[in-house]
Structures are given as structure tokens and as C-alpha cells.
Design an enzyme around this catalytic site. Structure first.
Site, PDB file in Angstrom:
ATOM      1  CB  THR A  20     -10.437 -55.352  15.138  1.00 40.37           C
ATOM      2  OG1 THR A  20      -9.668 -54.889  16.244  1.00 40.37           O
ATOM      3  CG2 THR A  20     -11.031 -56.700  15.467  1.00 40.37           C
TER       4      THR A  20
ATOM      5  CE  LYS B 224     -12.363 -56.109  19.845  1.00 41.89           C
ATOM      6  NZ  LYS B 224     -11.243 -55.434  19.161  1.00 41.89           N
ATOM      7  CG  ASP B 225     -19.696 -57.549  16.213  1.00 43.93           C
ATOM      8  OD1 ASP B 225     -18.503 -57.153  16.131  1.00 43.93           O
ATOM      9  OD2 ASP B 225     -20.656 -56.747  16.313  1.00 43.93           O
ATOM     10  NE  ARG B 226     -14.013 -54.887  15.171  1.00 47.07           N
ATOM     11  CZ  ARG B 226     -14.698 -53.994  15.896  1.00 47.07           C
ATOM     12  NH1 ARG B 226     -15.983 -53.814  15.659  1.00 47.07           N
ATOM     13  NH2 ARG B 226     -14.108 -53.275  16.824  1.00 47.07           N
TER      14      ARG B 226
ATOM     15  CG  HIS C 131      -7.713 -50.037  22.668  1.00 53.36           C
ATOM     16  ND1 HIS C 131      -7.085 -49.172  21.825  1.00 53.36           N
ATOM     17  CD2 HIS C 131      -8.254 -51.007  21.881  1.00 53.36           C
ATOM     18  CE1 HIS C 131      -7.224 -49.599  20.571  1.00 53.36           C
ATOM     19  NE2 HIS C 131      -7.920 -50.709  20.586  1.00 53.36           N
TER      20      HIS C 131
HETATM   21 ZN    ZN Z   1      -8.107 -55.684  17.104  1.00 53.36          ZN
HETATM   22 ZN    ZN Z   2      -8.075 -52.152  19.128  1.00 55.19          ZN
END
Ligand code: ZN
Ligand code: ZN
Length: 525
Positions: A62, A144-146, A290
Site C-alpha cells: 500500500t 488509511k493514513d498512508r 485480506h
Molecule cells: Zn493496499
Molecule cells: Zn493489503
């Protein structure tokens, strides 16, 4: 003297980047017959699709994917070598967006101690800012932060991401000292709670999900408290442990769109004189993928819902900004593998990789020979990192330790190649794989050995994972639509690194300063 009225440089009013976390290219077609007309199908019908877009580095994860799409660069240059990675000189592990010098804004948790400082190059969003003397607005949004921070770049007005503890969208002091009023109002609506209280039921009857395995199958992970991985998912009963479950159900994507609409509305994105940029990333697809794997009804339902949300967002933008006045691109940070046991059960070669256990075995072996513990400091994404501080302190021969590791790893089942990253160019392996190792290798932030697994091997017993060079992880969608974009498609091989230079050409701004990609001329008017 007054300047003469002159023709203005034409640009779109708004660029919207849509990253779908873990979206394989074939998801455009796997569920095609069930998509409604104005989401993915609208992009394919009105826009330009690059059908063979590949990721040119390993590992395909990611943090790197979001960096590469927005910089046109690779880990060797942009410095983001993983979701977290070691700084080899100190042996310290850092999160790709971790920044201990800034505080959380919007929650009392530590989830906001984040910034883009570890990214060593500019993004396309930075270049837009520089090109308009900071008069463009740039905002990044994701759970997500990223996913929010890296695309929005160093010069962003804001990046917002999700805080599991409070259930709020938060940011960091890198951007501002207090959440804007509209974000506070958005948080006050308590949408995560409202979504989760609905429970996750499939959009349509279970027997219509014919692209997937039966609801109850042995390849899926379960939510804690669940006895079998089946619908309905009682998210209403999962609230006492915080709001983290939003990352693993499709409500997380709908919520991200709610926030995106609020941002367009309140920041008046695309409604001023200068081009603005909204960088969105949809994280819940990765959480669902996932846990359940790509043959699950859960993933199918998640994409059918995402398709509807995308259609509704485009309709919203048509109303606010005007059809044809904005440019959208949709891509992914990586794909995902089939569950290995599922493949094995159907006679396809595959296996389950036990990287973490190997690290202990390897360390025990090395300790016997070198009389020092924990010489391998990390074994993640099939990369081995050695413990430089311990090697220095004990005056050990790093080269000899590395060669011992390589010898050991070559005999492990599932291993196709073991590559000394410093000497990858000399390895007798296919050029395609070699280039990906070299592009992924940053000597200050990478491991020293890259293990290349046989196809079908991955580390998740249940659900699925990603990180390898193979097409299932590295073949991503890249679809453009709207202002400045032609209608059509190409099957010529294009690259993840080509997206940022293509948007740079469209906007007539400089490409990001570490970019090694090439603009895709077929896509541009
Ligand atoms: Zn990802
Ligand atoms: Zn992943």
C-alpha cells in the site's frame, strides 16, 4: 499599464484521483455483468482504459503503491520501501508516514502522528501547487493514513484519515492546529456508528453471487465472535471495541465518499479559478480482500457497492462541477493473490509461505556461527534485513552473513530465486523481475536479500495477501475519464509510474521531481 485580456490556459476545474486499495485489474470485468451503468462502466464507456498497467517494483504494498502513483517514481528514488521499513544505519523501524514530531489533530489517540516527511520526492499534487503558486487546493482523504497522506503530498492543504478509537476523521499538526468547522460537523454526525448499526447484509439474494464460492467456505477469515464467515455480518455487535471494523466492511468506502462530498461542498473544490485536486483512496476493499479472499461473496458485494458509490459520486460531481469540467483517474496500489489452499485444492501449483518462522530459524543458525543474537533484524515482504548496529558492534563480516542467509534460503520450499539486492543486475533471472528488484531497492531503507517465490505462494493461510511481482499482485486498473481525456483503450503495456506524468501533461505542470514514467499519449486529447 494594464495587461491585455488574453486567452487563458485551459485546465480542468478539478482532478479526482481514486485509488482502490487491493483492486485487481480483472475486477473491472469479473463483476462487469452486475455493475450498473454509471460507475465503473461509465469510466470504461466515456473514458480511456490502459488495460495492461503494471507495477514495476517489489514489494507491491500500500505505502509504495500510493507513493508511486502520485510521484511516477519507485522506492529506489522516492524512499518509501514498504508500509514500514528499517532505516539501516540506525536499525530503527519507521511507519511510511510516521512522524513523531507532529501531534494528532481531532482525537486524543496517537493515530495522527503522521506526515509525508518520509517521502523523498514531490507528488503530482505538489507540482500542481507549485505551478499555480499555491492557489490550487489539494486534499487527501482515506481511512488509511498512508492512503490519504502520500497522495496529497508535502504541500497539501489537508489530509484526513480515520481514527479507530474516536470514530472520527482526523489529521495532524503537519497540516493544521485544529480541524476545520466542516470536519468537526462531519464527525458530529457519527456516521461510522450509523453505518455499523445497520449490519452488513448482501445487496442482493445470496444465490445471485455466482462469481464467488459459497458463503461458508474454508478459505475465509472470520470476524472475532463469528463462528462461520457468513452473512449477515453483525457489525452492530462489534462497536464496543472501537470503530476499526469499518476498515473491513464496505461501509468504510461509503463513509469515505461521504467525507469526499463534504470536502467538495465545504472547500468549494473545483468551484474556483484554479484547478483543485482531490486525492481519494478506498481502504475497505483491502480489509475485506485480506480477510475473505478474492473468491468470496464478501469481495463481490463490496465491489457491487463500490460501483454504486462511484456512480453516485460522479452524479454529485456532474451537478457541482459540471460534466466534462473535471478529470478522474481510477487505479490501485496493488492487486491480490488467490488463496493458496484454494488453488492447491484444485490442483494449481501454490503454497503457503512461512517467512516469519524462517527468520527465527535463520537467526538460530547464524547465532551458532557468529556468536551474536538477532543478526537478521527483519524478514518481511520476502526481504531480509541484517542488523547493521549489531554487526558493527561485534565487528562481524556482513558479506559472509549475507552469503550464509542466501545459501539457507535457496533450499526452502517455494523459493524460486534468492537475490543479493546490491548485485541484482548480475543475477541470472528474467529481466522483468530483475528490474523490479532494482527499482524497489533503496540501500538506506531496503533489506539486503530479496526472495522471489514461486507463483501461487503467499503468506496468508486464510483470505489473501499481496506483495510479489506476479500479475495477480502487479496488474492494476488505470482508467481516466473527463476533461482532456479521449475515449478508448490500449492494450500496450503501461506502467504505474506513467500515471503521474500523464496527469502532469494534462495539467501542463512539471512532472514530479523523481518521476521515471512516461505520459500515455493515447489517453490525452
Ligand atoms: Zn493496499
Ligand atoms: Zn493489503
Amino acid at each position: 499599464a494594464q495587461q491585455q485580456a488574453a486567452e487563458k490556459l485551459p485546465r480542468p476545474k478539478l482532478v479526482v484521483g481514486i485509488m482502490v486499495d487491493q483492486m485487481r485489474w480483472d475486477y473491472l470485468y469479473r463483476y462487469y455483468d452486475r455493475y450498473q451503468p454509471n460507475g465503473f462502466k461509465r469510466m470504461l464507456r466515456e473514458g480511456f482504459t490502459c488495460e495492461n498497467t503494471f507495477i514495476d517494483y517489489v514489494p507491491t504494498v500500500t505505502g509504495i503503491g500510493h507513493s508511486t502513483v502520485y510521484t511516477g517514481s519507485v522506492p529506489a528514488i522516492h524512499g518509501i520501501t514498504g508500509n514500514d521499513f528499517l532505516i539501516n544505519a540506525t536499525g530503527l523501524s519507521i511507519n511510511c508516514v510516521g512522524d513523531s514530531t507532529v501531534q494528532t489533530v481531532g482525537s486524543s489517540s496517537n493515530a495522527g502522528k503522521m506526515s509525508p516527511r518520509n517521502l523523498l520526492v514531490t507528488t503530482i499534487t505538489d507540482e500542481l501547487k507549485l505551478a499555480t503558486n499555491f492557489r490550487s487546493k489539494v486534499i487527501g482523504i482515506a481511512l488509511k493514513d498512508r492512503g490519504a497522506i502520500l497522495p496529497a503530498g508535502h504541500l497539501a492543504n489537508a489530509a484526513y484519515w480515520f481514527d479507530d478509537a474516536s470514530g472520527n476523521m482526523i489529521t495532524s499538526a503537519y497540516y493544521m492546529d485544529e480541524l476545520p468547522g466542516w470536519v468537526q460537523e462531519f464527525n458530529a454526525k457519527k456516521l461510522p456508528e450509523k453505518y455499523l448499526k445497520q449490519d452488513w447484509k448482501t445487496l442482493y439474494g445470496l444465490n445471485t453471487y455466482t462469481q464467488s464460492l459459497p458463503d461458508d467456505n474454508p478459505y475465509e477469515g472470520k470476524f472475532s465472535g463469528q463462528e462461520t464467515p457468513v452473512f449477515p455480518v453483525k457489525t452492530s455487535g462489534m462497536l464496543e471495541k472501537g470503530f476499526g471494523v469499518l476498515r473491513r466492511v464496505p461501509f468504510g468506502n461509503s463513509y469515505t465518499f461521504d467525507m469526499a462530498k463534504a470536502a467538495v461542498e465545504n472547500e468549494k473544490l473545483g468551484q474556483g479559478v484554479f484547478t483543485d485536486f482531490l486525492a481519494l483512496s478506498f481502504s475497505a476493499t483491502d480489509g475485506v480482500g485480506h480477510q475473505f479472499g478474492i473468491n468470496s461473496i464478501e469481495v463481490e458485494d463490496t465491489y457491487l457497492r463500490l460501483d454504486k458509490d462511484i456512480a453516485s459520486f460522479f452524479a454529485f460531481l456532474d451537478g457541482k462541477i459540471g460534466k466534462g469540467n473535471y478529470t478522474v483517474f481510477l487505479t490501485a496500489d496493488h492487486g491480490a493473490a488467490h488463496n493458496s489452499q484454494f488453488l492447491m485444492d484444485r490442483k494449481v501449483p501454490a503454497g503457503i509461505w512461512k517467512g516469519g518462522d524462517l527468520m527465527n530459524e535463520l537467526n538460530a543458525l547464524l547465532e551458532k556461527k557468529y556468536q551474536a543474537a538477532k543478526l537478521v533484524s527483519r524478514f518481511s515482504a520476502s526481504q531480509v534485513s541484517l542488523n547493521d548496529p549489531v554487526i558493527r558492534k561485534n565487528n562481524l563480516d556482513k558479506e559472509s552473513i549475507k552469503q550464509d542467509c542466501i545459501r539457507f534460503l535457496k533450499d526452502v520450499p517455494g523459493v524460486a530465486f534468492v537475490v543479493d539486492m546490491e548485485r541484482a543486475s548480475e543475477a541470472s533471472i528474467p529481466e522483468e523481475i530483475k528490474n523490479r528488484i532494482i527499482n524497489g531497492y533503496n540501500p538506506y531503507r531496503s533489506g539486503v536479500i530479496q526472495v522471489i517465490l514461486e507463483p501461487g505462494w503467499q503468506g496468508y493461510a486464510l483470505g489473501t495477501g499481496h506483495s510479489v511481482w506476479n500479475p495477480y499482485d502487479a496488474h492494476i486498473p488505470a482508467v481516466f475519464m473527463g476533461w482532456g481525456i479521449k475515449q478508448g483503450k490500449t492494450v500496450r503495456q503501461t506502467h504505474m509510474t506513467d500515471i503521474a506524468p500523464t496527469i502532469a501533461s494534462l495539467l501542463r505542470v512539471q512532472m514530479p521531481n523523481g518521476s521515471i514514467g512516461k505520459a500515455i499519449p493515447e489517453a490525452l486529447k
